[in-house]
Design an enzyme around this catalytic site. Structure first.
Site, short mmCIF file in Angstrom:
data_model
loop_
_atom_site.label_atom_id
_atom_site.label_comp_id
_atom_site.label_asym_id
_atom_site.label_seq_id
_atom_site.Cartn_x
_atom_site.Cartn_y
_atom_site.Cartn_z
N ARG A 174 0.64 -1.52 -0.21
CA ARG A 174 0.24 -0.28 -0.27
C ARG A 174 0.76 1.27 -0.24
O ARG A 174 0.14 2.47 0.26
CB ARG A 174 -1.20 -0.24 1.43
CG ARG A 174 -1.42 -1.07 1.10
CD ARG A 174 -2.93 -0.82 -0.01
NE ARG A 174 -3.55 -2.29 0.76
CZ ARG A 174 -3.46 -3.67 -0.74
NH1 ARG A 174 -2.20 -3.83 -1.30
NH2 ARG A 174 -4.43 -4.96 -0.80
N SER A 225 -11.42 0.63 2.46
CA SER A 225 -10.35 0.22 4.03
C SER A 225 -10.11 1.22 4.89
O SER A 225 -9.04 1.60 4.58
CB SER A 225 -9.12 -1.19 3.96
OG SER A 225 -9.86 -1.98 2.80
N GLU A 295 -5.01 3.39 6.75
CA GLU A 295 -4.71 3.19 5.01
C GLU A 295 -5.38 4.20 4.03
O GLU A 295 -4.67 5.11 4.02
CB GLU A 295 -5.46 1.72 4.60
CG GLU A 295 -5.07 1.83 3.37
CD GLU A 295 -5.04 0.15 2.46
OE1 GLU A 295 -5.95 0.25 1.57
OE2 GLU A 295 -5.28 -0.54 3.71
#
Length: 302
Positions: A174, A225, A295
């Site tokens: 990520r 998320s 995130e």
């Protein structure tokens, strides 16, 4: 800012708005006004925008389709740039796919699968743009952008444009070099796909899409998320096991479908979401001695 505003209007670079509510441009439907909000007409106009921003020494940031971000209720001081139709395109040449940064990941994955090309199946439910997906190395179902990207064209703050290879983008979980080490705007990407059996590719797409519909709350405004998975554990599972499904702060609620999603139940503020995030972090740390990291990008909030 008034001088910059007038110079942008004079340059005829596209849409230029003062105090545009960013809740209109985020998937969680939260966010105060942008001091200046710009949608350039073209790459050339985007370069002009950056030149003028640098001339006036103003802060700036880019948003794509507004997923994976939480913006303060007070908004953003400086300039917000939204990539629009000028960067929403794709061109398929055999197994090589050239795509503009503003192109919807979901739309692209659907179109490509129907033409019998494999590689984007994992992204069938990712609600962002290609540029945003590269910026954060978006992924799902065991794959991510680093697996299919060949190179990306990046516009840097000084107005220079470079093609960066997959290795030069320094992808990891990520993250990419664009987040902190070399901030820039993704303009275009070249993806490497594989020709396959259309029926099998579409079937995988449908299976992934069905899984997301059954397990994630896309019928509510949300940012995607909230937490990175603290591998080998999964954030959603930890949150669910801690009994936090349905837990609320104001109008923000932990989804009852998936623990790693916070939904806007109608009147949530950014502060509601942040308080909820902090409560979840504290609970997981206390119960499992695991520190969760967000995130979602939190902008203008502590």
């Amino acid at each position: 800012m008034s001088t910059l505003y007038q110079e942008l209007l004079d340059a005829n670079i596209g849409k230029v708005l003062k105090n545009e509510p960013l809740a209109k441009h985020t998937t969680i439907k939260i966010g105060g006004p942008a001091e200046l909000f710009i949608e350039p007409n073209s790459k050339k106009d985007l370069i002009t925008v950056l030149q003028l921003i640098n001339k006036h020494k103003k802060n700036w940031r880019v948003i794509g389709r507004g997923s994976n971000m939480l913006i303060s209720d007070e908004g953003i001081n400086g300039v917000v740039i939204k990539l629009g139709l000028e960067l929403d395109y794709y061109e398929l040449d055999g197994e090589s796919l050239r795509v503009g940064a503003a192109c919807s990941v979901i739309k692209l994955a659907t179109l490509i699968s129907k033409q019998g090309y494999s590689g984007l199946e994992f992204s069938s439910g990712i609600p962002g743009s290609i540029g945003g997906a590269i910026y954060m190395n978006a992924g799902a179902h065991g794959s991510d952008m680093s697996k299919i990207l060949e190179k990306a064209q990046i516009l840097f703050e000084d107005g220079s444009i470079e093609w960066l290879s997959k290795d030069e983008l320094e992808f990891s979980y990520r993250t990419s070099i664009l987040q902190e080490k070399r901030p820039g705007i993704c303009l275009e990407a070249v993806l490497r796909l594989k020709k396959g059996k259309k029926e099998e590719i579409v079937a995988v797409m449908q299976r992934n899409k069905h899984y997301r519909r059954e397990t994630q709350p896309w019928n509510y405004p949300c940012a995607g998320s909230i937490f990175r998975n603290p591998l080998p554990f999964y954030a959603g599972k930890l949150i669910e096991e801690a009994g936090l499904k349905g837990y609320k702060k104001g109008g923000a609620k932990v989804s009852e479908m998936h623990g790693n999603f916070i939904v806007n139940s109608g009147d949530a503020t950014a502060n509601d979401v942040v308080q909820l995030i902090n409560d979840i972090k504290s609970t997981i740390k206390e119960k499992y001695n695991i520190s969760l990291e967000t995130e979602v990008e939190i902008i203008g909030l502590n």
